[in-house]
Design a protein around this motif. Structure first.
Motif, PDB file in Angstrom:
ATOM      1  N   PRO A 147       1.552  -1.086   0.062  1.00 31.97           N
ATOM      2  CA  PRO A 147      -0.363   0.268   0.086  1.00 31.97           C
ATOM      3  C   PRO A 147       0.829   1.005  -0.090  1.00 31.97           C
ATOM      4  CG  PRO A 147      -0.384  -1.122   2.338  1.00 31.97           C
ATOM      5  CD  PRO A 147       0.565  -1.900   1.254  1.00 31.97           C
ATOM      6  N   PRO A 148       0.278   2.496  -1.018  1.00 32.62           N
ATOM      7  CA  PRO A 148       1.369   3.485  -0.857  1.00 32.62           C
ATOM      8  C   PRO A 148       1.397   3.848   0.990  1.00 32.62           C
ATOM      9  CG  PRO A 148      -0.825   4.536  -1.389  1.00 32.62           C
ATOM     10  CD  PRO A 148      -1.074   2.458  -1.147  1.00 32.62           C
ATOM     11  N   PRO A 149       2.190   4.201   1.103  1.00 38.47           N
ATOM     12  CA  PRO A 149       2.373   5.724   2.846  1.00 38.47           C
ATOM     13  C   PRO A 149       1.807   6.283   2.794  1.00 38.47           C
ATOM     14  CG  PRO A 149       4.312   6.249   1.102  1.00 38.47           C
ATOM     15  CD  PRO A 149       3.643   5.050   0.087  1.00 38.47           C
ATOM     16  N   ILE A 150       1.400   6.839   3.860  1.00 40.41           N
ATOM     17  CA  ILE A 150       0.462   8.252   4.093  1.00 40.41           C
ATOM     18  C   ILE A 150       1.125   9.282   4.482  1.00 40.41           C
ATOM     19  CG2 ILE A 150      -1.315   8.087   6.349  1.00 40.41           C
ATOM     20  CD1 ILE A 150      -1.622   5.482   7.182  1.00 40.41           C
ATOM     21  N   ASP A 151       0.276  10.312   3.505  1.00 39.58           N
ATOM     22  CA  ASP A 151       0.714  11.003   3.470  1.00 39.58           C
ATOM     23  C   ASP A 151       0.045  12.285   4.056  1.00 39.58           C
ATOM     24  OD1 ASP A 151       1.978  13.780   1.447  1.00 39.58           O
ATOM     25  OD2 ASP A 151       0.463  13.678   0.346  1.00 39.58           O
ATOM     26  N   LEU A 152       0.632  11.733   5.469  1.00 35.86           N
ATOM     27  CA  LEU A 152       0.689  12.746   6.507  1.00 35.86           C
ATOM     28  C   LEU A 152       1.945  12.800   7.866  1.00 35.86           C
ATOM     29  CD1 LEU A 152      -2.784  11.605   7.651  1.00 35.86           C
ATOM     30  CD2 LEU A 152      -2.299  14.182   6.705  1.00 35.86           C
ATOM     31  N   LEU A 170      -0.059  17.060   9.482  1.00 35.44           N
ATOM     32  CA  LEU A 170       0.594  18.461   8.424  1.00 35.44           C
ATOM     33  C   LEU A 170       0.310  17.514   6.669  1.00 35.44           C
ATOM     34  CD1 LEU A 170       1.742  21.024   7.288  1.00 35.44           C
ATOM     35  CD2 LEU A 170       4.408  20.106   7.726  1.00 35.44           C
ATOM     36  N   HIS A 171       0.220  18.132   5.600  1.00 34.38           N
ATOM     37  CA  HIS A 171      -0.418  18.037   4.881  1.00 34.38           C
ATOM     38  C   HIS A 171      -0.328  18.798   3.397  1.00 34.38           C
ATOM     39  CE1 HIS A 171      -2.113  15.261   1.675  1.00 34.38           C
ATOM     40  NE2 HIS A 171      -2.935  16.650   0.633  1.00 34.38           N
ATOM     41  N   ASP A 172       0.849  18.951   2.681  1.00 32.72           N
ATOM     42  CA  ASP A 172       1.439  19.812   1.790  1.00 32.72           C
ATOM     43  C   ASP A 172       1.900  20.855   2.749  1.00 32.72           C
ATOM     44  OD1 ASP A 172       1.465  18.314  -0.105  1.00 32.72           O
ATOM     45  OD2 ASP A 172      -0.640  18.487  -0.671  1.00 32.72           O
ATOM     46  N   ASP A 173       0.905  21.817   2.968  1.00 37.59           N
ATOM     47  CA  ASP A 173       0.704  23.758   3.011  1.00 37.59           C
ATOM     48  C   ASP A 173      -0.455  24.024   4.387  1.00 37.59           C
ATOM     49  OD1 ASP A 173       2.860  24.177   1.972  1.00 37.59           O
ATOM     50  OD2 ASP A 173       2.136  25.286   0.313  1.00 37.59           O
ATOM     51  N   SER A 174      -1.012  22.277   4.224  1.00 36.44           N
ATOM     52  CA  SER A 174      -2.162  22.547   5.475  1.00 36.44           C
ATOM     53  C   SER A 174      -1.656  21.870   6.667  1.00 36.44           C
ATOM     54  CB  SER A 174      -3.844  21.947   5.106  1.00 36.44           C
ATOM     55  OG  SER A 174      -4.028  22.766   3.763  1.00 36.44           O
ATOM     56  N   ARG A 186     -11.068  12.373   4.704  1.00 39.02           N
ATOM     57  CA  ARG A 186     -12.384  11.804   4.941  1.00 39.02           C
ATOM     58  C   ARG A 186     -11.390  10.454   4.057  1.00 39.02           C
ATOM     59  NH1 ARG A 186     -15.680  15.164   0.153  1.00 39.02           N
ATOM     60  NH2 ARG A 186     -16.398  17.172   2.030  1.00 39.02           N
ATOM     61  N   ARG A 187     -10.767  10.578   4.132  1.00 32.85           N
ATOM     62  CA  ARG A 187      -9.520   8.997   4.222  1.00 32.85           C
ATOM     63  C   ARG A 187      -8.226   8.159   5.318  1.00 32.85           C
ATOM     64  NH1 ARG A 187      -5.154   8.306  -1.126  1.00 32.85           N
ATOM     65  NH2 ARG A 187      -4.095   6.407  -0.175  1.00 32.85           N
ATOM     66  N   TYR A 188      -7.343   9.052   6.097  1.00 29.20           N
ATOM     67  CA  TYR A 188      -7.128   9.111   7.228  1.00 29.20           C
ATOM     68  C   TYR A 188      -7.483   9.149   7.981  1.00 29.20           C
ATOM     69  CZ  TYR A 188      -3.769   9.213   2.955  1.00 29.20           C
ATOM     70  OH  TYR A 188      -2.862   9.320   1.862  1.00 29.20           O
ATOM     71  N   ARG A 189      -8.024   8.010   9.013  1.00 30.02           N
ATOM     72  CA  ARG A 189      -8.258   7.722  10.757  1.00 30.02           C
ATOM     73  C   ARG A 189      -7.405   7.993  11.357  1.00 30.02           C
ATOM     74  NH1 ARG A 189     -10.809   4.112  13.839  1.00 30.02           N
ATOM     75  NH2 ARG A 189      -9.989   2.680  12.968  1.00 30.02           N
ATOM     76  N   VAL A 190      -7.286   8.249  12.555  1.00 29.57           N
ATOM     77  CA  VAL A 190      -6.392   8.801  14.093  1.00 29.57           C
ATOM     78  C   VAL A 190      -6.764   7.472  14.622  1.00 29.57           C
ATOM     79  CG1 VAL A 190      -5.387   9.506  15.647  1.00 29.57           C
ATOM     80  CG2 VAL A 190      -5.496  10.794  13.636  1.00 29.57           C
ATOM     81  N   VAL A 191      -5.936   6.569  14.528  1.00 29.68           N
ATOM     82  CA  VAL A 191      -5.841   5.362  15.686  1.00 29.68           C
ATOM     83  C   VAL A 191      -5.428   5.676  17.303  1.00 29.68           C
ATOM     84  CG1 VAL A 191      -6.323   2.672  16.183  1.00 29.68           C
ATOM     85  CG2 VAL A 191      -6.210   3.285  13.217  1.00 29.68           C
TER      86      VAL A 191
END
Length: 216
Positions: A147-152, A170-174, A186-191
């Motif tokens: 799977p691709p790495p999580i982009d966070l 952090l995601h890009d500049d956000s 809408r994709r990554y859930r913090v466990v």
């Protein structure tokens, strides 16, 4: 007091001459302004260009027509209307010799053997598909791609007054501030959130990864 008659007549002549001069001058001025042809205005540059292009196109078209007429006359002169009997006799003497097949008969077609299919192209419903066994030394199938790495990026933790931890992501500049159970992008859930790492689930690929805390 009466003026002499001679002087009165001279004054009248002067007045009449002045009136006549004024009338003549007025007539000249009127004729100059109203009866003289107005000077022609120069044509705009666009009209002059358009007229030049039209004249150039007509010249090219006339020259092309002239060349086509000359070529047509030359071709007509080069044609020979004489009937050559020798060529016709050679054509009549030719005999058709094909490959032995009569194209007008279906029985003369060669027999083509179609091999039987190994497996049915469309298996009947209810039947198990035929599995072709792997030959000896068959390499194993390639594993599925990872799977691709999580982009966070996890770069900080904040603890609220009630003891709840929140992670700075952090995601890009956000920048996002998320607690356990929140969904980012809408994709990554913090466990779970720890002091130096967090666990995040990629809901699209059903994969959970641990993100370490970034240090300077």
């Amino acid at each position: 007091m009466k003026l002499p008659s001679g002087k009165v007549s001279e004054d009248r002549k002067k007045i009449a001459a002045e009136i006549a001069f004024v009338l003549i001058a007025s007539a000249l001025v009127y004729f100059e302004y109203f009866y003289t042809a107005a000077p022609q205005r120069p044509r705009p540059l666009r009209q002059r260009r358009r007229r030049g292009l039209c004249e150039q196109y007509s010249t090219i078209q006339q020259s092309a027509h002239g060349r086509s007429r000359k070529a047509a006359g030359h071709n007509r002169a080069a044609l020979d209307p004489t009937l050559h009997m020798e060529a016709m006799l050679v054509t009549e003497s030719l005999e058709y010799s094909g490959s032995g097949r009569n194209i007008f008969s279906a029985s003369s077609a060669p027999v083509v053997t179609i091999p039987n299919p190994i497996t049915a192209a469309r298996p009947k419903p209810g039947l198990a598909p035929v599995v072709v066994p792997c030959p000896p030394n068959c390499p194993p199938p390639p594993p599925p791609p990872p799977p691709p790495p999580i982009d966070l990026k996890f770069f900080g933790v904040e603890t609220t007054a009630d003891g709840t931890r929140q992670a700075f992501l952090l995601h890009d500049d956000s920048v996002f501030l998320a607690s356990a159970g929140d969904v980012v992008l809408r994709r990554y859930r913090v466990v779970s959130i720890e002091a130096k790492s967090i666990r995040v689930e990629d809901m699209q690929y059903k994969n959970t990864q641990t993100l370490p805390l970034l240090t300077n």
